[in-house]
Design a protein around this motif. Structure first.
Motif, mmCIF file in Angstrom:
data_model
loop_
_atom_site.group_PDB
_atom_site.id
_atom_site.type_symbol
_atom_site.label_atom_id
_atom_site.label_comp_id
_atom_site.label_asym_id
_atom_site.label_seq_id
_atom_site.Cartn_x
_atom_site.Cartn_y
_atom_site.Cartn_z
ATOM 1 N N TRP A 3 2.861 7.320 -7.096
ATOM 2 C CA TRP A 3 2.293 8.401 -7.555
ATOM 3 C C TRP A 3 2.890 9.581 -7.330
ATOM 4 O O TRP A 3 2.940 10.524 -8.242
ATOM 5 C CB TRP A 3 0.885 8.275 -6.961
ATOM 6 C CG TRP A 3 -0.229 8.901 -7.633
ATOM 7 C CD1 TRP A 3 -0.659 10.061 -7.396
ATOM 8 C CD2 TRP A 3 -0.822 8.585 -8.650
ATOM 9 N NE1 TRP A 3 -1.625 10.923 -8.260
ATOM 10 C CE2 TRP A 3 -1.737 9.831 -9.113
ATOM 11 C CE3 TRP A 3 -0.731 7.387 -9.503
ATOM 12 C CZ2 TRP A 3 -2.590 9.568 -10.115
ATOM 13 C CZ3 TRP A 3 -1.932 7.325 -10.507
ATOM 14 C CH2 TRP A 3 -2.745 8.371 -10.664
ATOM 15 N N ALA A 31 2.565 2.782 -9.918
ATOM 16 C CA ALA A 31 1.303 2.993 -8.748
ATOM 17 C C ALA A 31 0.003 2.004 -9.027
ATOM 18 O O ALA A 31 -0.304 1.484 -8.447
ATOM 19 C CB ALA A 31 1.040 4.248 -8.886
ATOM 20 N N LEU A 32 -0.141 2.140 -10.225
ATOM 21 C CA LEU A 32 -1.402 1.419 -10.895
ATOM 22 C C LEU A 32 -1.248 -0.132 -10.650
ATOM 23 O O LEU A 32 -2.185 -0.667 -10.413
ATOM 24 C CB LEU A 32 -1.722 1.880 -12.265
ATOM 25 C CG LEU A 32 -2.353 3.384 -12.384
ATOM 26 C CD1 LEU A 32 -2.576 3.571 -13.919
ATOM 27 C CD2 LEU A 32 -3.455 3.605 -11.618
ATOM 28 N N ILE A 72 1.925 2.453 -3.519
ATOM 29 C CA ILE A 72 1.279 3.404 -4.239
ATOM 30 C C ILE A 72 1.269 4.760 -4.196
ATOM 31 O O ILE A 72 1.348 5.389 -5.057
ATOM 32 C CB ILE A 72 -0.403 2.725 -4.165
ATOM 33 C CG1 ILE A 72 -0.477 1.252 -4.348
ATOM 34 C CG2 ILE A 72 -1.403 3.481 -4.909
ATOM 35 C CD1 ILE A 72 -1.879 0.968 -3.611
ATOM 36 N N VAL A 84 -2.900 -4.836 -4.907
ATOM 37 C CA VAL A 84 -3.557 -4.749 -3.652
ATOM 38 C C VAL A 84 -5.069 -5.083 -3.781
ATOM 39 O O VAL A 84 -5.773 -5.898 -2.823
ATOM 40 C CB VAL A 84 -3.423 -3.331 -3.357
ATOM 41 C CG1 VAL A 84 -4.448 -2.904 -1.794
ATOM 42 C CG2 VAL A 84 -2.004 -3.127 -2.728
ATOM 43 N N TYR A 115 3.283 6.505 -12.698
ATOM 44 C CA TYR A 115 1.786 6.234 -12.530
ATOM 45 C C TYR A 115 1.827 4.677 -13.002
ATOM 46 O O TYR A 115 0.750 3.843 -12.116
ATOM 47 C CB TYR A 115 0.962 6.886 -13.437
ATOM 48 C CG TYR A 115 1.103 8.540 -13.050
ATOM 49 C CD1 TYR A 115 1.037 9.003 -11.658
ATOM 50 C CD2 TYR A 115 1.879 9.474 -14.116
ATOM 51 C CE1 TYR A 115 1.035 10.273 -11.576
ATOM 52 C CE2 TYR A 115 2.026 10.657 -13.568
ATOM 53 C CZ TYR A 115 1.520 11.285 -12.354
ATOM 54 O OH TYR A 115 1.830 12.479 -12.052
ATOM 55 N N CYS A 121 0.871 -1.786 -8.444
ATOM 56 C CA CYS A 121 0.613 -2.001 -7.085
ATOM 57 C C CYS A 121 -0.689 -2.056 -6.732
ATOM 58 O O CYS A 121 -1.100 -2.890 -5.910
ATOM 59 C CB CYS A 121 1.407 -1.069 -6.314
ATOM 60 S SG CYS A 121 3.389 -1.312 -6.485
ATOM 61 N N ALA A 122 -1.537 -0.900 -7.197
ATOM 62 C CA ALA A 122 -2.977 -1.034 -6.648
ATOM 63 C C ALA A 122 -3.949 -2.037 -7.019
ATOM 64 O O ALA A 122 -4.582 -2.633 -6.505
ATOM 65 C CB ALA A 122 -3.579 0.580 -7.237
ATOM 66 N N THR A 148 0.665 -0.962 0.093
ATOM 67 C CA THR A 148 0.056 0.118 -0.023
ATOM 68 C C THR A 148 0.940 1.294 -0.065
ATOM 69 O O THR A 148 0.320 2.245 -0.976
ATOM 70 C CB THR A 148 -0.841 0.145 1.225
ATOM 71 O OG1 THR A 148 -1.661 -1.092 1.255
ATOM 72 C CG2 THR A 148 -1.902 1.207 1.161
#
Length: 446
Positions: A195, A203-204, A191, A210, A200, A206-207, A188
Motif C-alpha cells: 500500500w 495489497a488488496l 499489505i 488474509v 494497490y 494480500c488482504a 500481513t
C-alpha cells in the motif's frame, strides 16, 4: 605439439569446463526446486514430502564435489546447527539405556531425524538467491487448500476423503490451522508495504488472502491451540512492524473483530464452550480431548520425576503409559506415545538434559532471526509458532508441523546467512570472519 593441436586442446578444455559448470548448475537448480516442491506438497501429502526430500538428499550427494567442506564443517559448530544436532545425538544415544523393543526405540528416534536436514538447508539456501520461492510455493499451496476447504464446507460430498471434519479436504484440522495461521500473519506486513508503494492491487490481493484464512479458521474449522498462538503471532507482528500508536490501534481493532466474530460464529462458540464440557467428562473419567491432555500431562510429569536427569530413554513413552494403565479403565487406562506437549515429550525420554538442549535450540533460532527483512520475519514466525503451539502438542515431533519448522528455519536461516556473507564480501570483510559470526560457509564453487 603443433599450434593447431594446442588451440584444439584449449578449445576442448574450455568446452569441458563450461559443460562441467552447466552440469553443476543444473544439479543445484534441481536440488532447489525439489525443496520448493516439498513445500508445495507439505499441506497435501506426507508421502510426497518424504519422497521429494529423499531425491533432494540424493541430489546433494551428487553435488558433494562442489561443497566447501571446511566451511560447512565450521558451520556445524554454530549454535543454530549445534543444538539440533545435539538433540538428535541425545536421541540416538538414548536408545542405549531404554528397556523396550528396537522397534519402539526407532519409532522414538525417527521424529528427530528431520532435524538433520537443518545444517544442509542452512548451507544450501545461503547460496541460492531465489530462496523465497520456497515460501511462495507454500503460500500458493495453502491458498489453494483454503479455497478447497471453503468448497467442501459448502458441499461436503466433494471432500477428497470421507470421515474428515467439515471443511478439511486432506489431513486434519490441526495441521490445516497451523498452515493457515502462519500464512495469515506472514502476509500481513505485505499489505502495508504494498500500500505504501502504491501497489494497490497487490495489497488488496494480500488482504483478501488474509481475510480468507482468518474467516476459514473462525467459521469453518480450526484447532483450539490456534486461540493461543494466533494472538501471540499477531503480537509479534505488532512489535516487529508497527509503532506504539499503530500497535494500540491494531489491538483495539483485534478486540472489536474478535467480539464480532464471537457473536457471528456458532462454530467458534461451540469450540470454546467444549472446554467446560470436556473438563467435566475428565472428572468423570470419560475420554475427551481436554481430559486426555490433562491425563497425559499428569502422568508424564510423574514419569519425568522418576528419571529427572537423563530420562527413561528414546522410545520409552508408550511403554511407561502401558505400565501406568495396568488395572485402569477410561482415561486412566489410555496408552499413547505422544503426551501432547513438546517439553514433556522430551523430558520423559531424555530428562532435564534433553529439555535444556531443546530450549537452547529454540533460543538459538530466535536469536538468528533478529532484525528486519523477509528471512527474519518468516523465520521468527515459524519459531514462535512452533514454540507456543508445542505447549499443547509435540509439534516438533509431528510430521507436518515438524517439517514446517525445519523448512521455515532452514530456508529462512540460509537466506539470512547468505545475505550476511554477501554483505561481508561487499564490505571487504575477511570471509573467515563472516563465517565465524554467522555460522555459514564463506565460499562455494556452486
Amino acid at each position: 605439439m603443433t599450434e593447431a593441436m594446442r588451440r584444439s586442446a584449449g578449445v576442448f578444455g574450455w568446452a569441458a569446463a563450461v559443460a562441467s559448470k552447466c552440469r553443476w548448475g543444473v544439479l543445484s537448480l534441481e536440488a532447489n526446486l525439489l525443496v520448493v516442491l516439498a513445500a508445495v506438497a507439505l499441506p497435501w501429502s506426507t508421502s510426497a514430502v518424504s519422497i521429494l526430500f529423499g531425491f533432494w538428499l540424493l541430489t546433494l550427494v551428487r553435488l558433494l564435489p562442489t561443497f566447501d567442506y571446511r566451511a560447512f564443517l565450521h558451520s556445524l559448530a554454530s549454535p543454530i546447527c549445534r543444538w539440533p544436532l545435539a538433540l538428535v545425538t541425545l536421541g540416538f544415544v538414548g536408545m542405549l539405556w531404554v528397556d523396550v523393543s528396537w522397534q519402539d526405540r526407532l519409532q522414538g528416534f525417527s521424529p528427530l531425524a528431520k532435524l538433520l536436514a537443518l545444517p544442509l538447508l542452512f548451507y544450501h539456501f545461503s547460496l541460492w538467491p531465489r530462496s523465497a520461492w520456497v515460501f511462495g510455493g507454500f503460500l500458493i499451496s495453502c491458498a489453494i487448500l483454503m479455497g478447497l476447504s471453503w468448497i467442501v464446507w459448502f458441499v461436503p460430498d466433494l471432500a477428497l476423503a470421507s470421515g474428515r471434519s467439515p471443511g478439511v479436504p486432506v489431513k486434519n484440522y490441526i495441521d490445516q490451522s497451523q498452515e493457515f495461521a502462519l500464512c495469515m500473519v506472514a502476509l500481513t506486513p505485505f499489505i502495508l508495504d504494498f500500500w505504501k508503494q502504491g501497489r494497490y492491487v497487490a495489497a488488496l490481493a494480500c488482504a483478501a488472502l488474509v481475510l480468507g484464512f482468518f474467516a476459514n479458521m473462525a467459521f469453518v474449522v480450526s484447532a483450539r491451540a490456534a486461540l493461543i498462538y494466533v494472538p501471540v503471532l499477531v503480537a509479534v507482528f505488532a512489535f516487529s512492524h508497527l509503532d506504539r500508536r499503530a500497535a494500540t490501534l491494531l489491538f483495539a481493532g483485534v478486540v472489536v473483530v474478535v467480539a464480532t466474530v464471537w457473536f457471528a460464529s456458532p462454530y467458534l462458540q461451540a469450540r470454546i464452550g467444549a472446554f467446560a464440557l470436556e473438563y467435566h467428562d475428565y472428572q468423570q473419567n470419560i475420554a475427551a480431548s481436554t481430559g486426555r491432555r490433562i491425563e497425559y500431562w499428569q502422568k508424564s510429569l510423574g514419569f519425568f520425576v522418576d528419571a529427572p536427569l537423563i530420562g527413561h530413554g528414546t522410545g520409552s513413552t508408550r511403554h511407561l503409559f502401558e505400565l501406568a494403565a495396568v488395572g485402569q479403565s477410561g482415561l486412566a487406562g489410555e496408552i499413547t506415545r505422544n503426551p501432547h506437549n513438546q517439553t514433556l515429550a522430551v523430558a520423559v525420554q531424555w530428562g532435564i538434559v534433553g529439555v535444556a538442549v531443546l530450549y537452547a535450540m529454540w533460543i538459538a533460532h530466535l536469536q538468528l532471526f533478529r532484525g528486519q527483512g523477509l528471512a527474519n520475519w518468516i523465520g521468527l514466525l515459524v519459531v514462535v509458532q512452533n514454540l507456543v503451539s508445542s505447549l499443547f502438542n509435540a509439534h516438533l515431533f509431528d510430521f507436518v508441523e515438524g517439517w514446517m519448522y525445519v523448512l521455515g528455519v532452514g530456508v529462512a536461516g540460509g537466506m539470512k546467512l547468505g545475505a550476511q556473507r554477501r554483505r561481508g564480501e561487499s564490505q571487504g570483510a575477511p570471509l573467515g570472519n563472516v563465517s565465524a559470526v554467522a555460522g555459514v560457509p564463506g565460499r562455494s564453487r556452486l
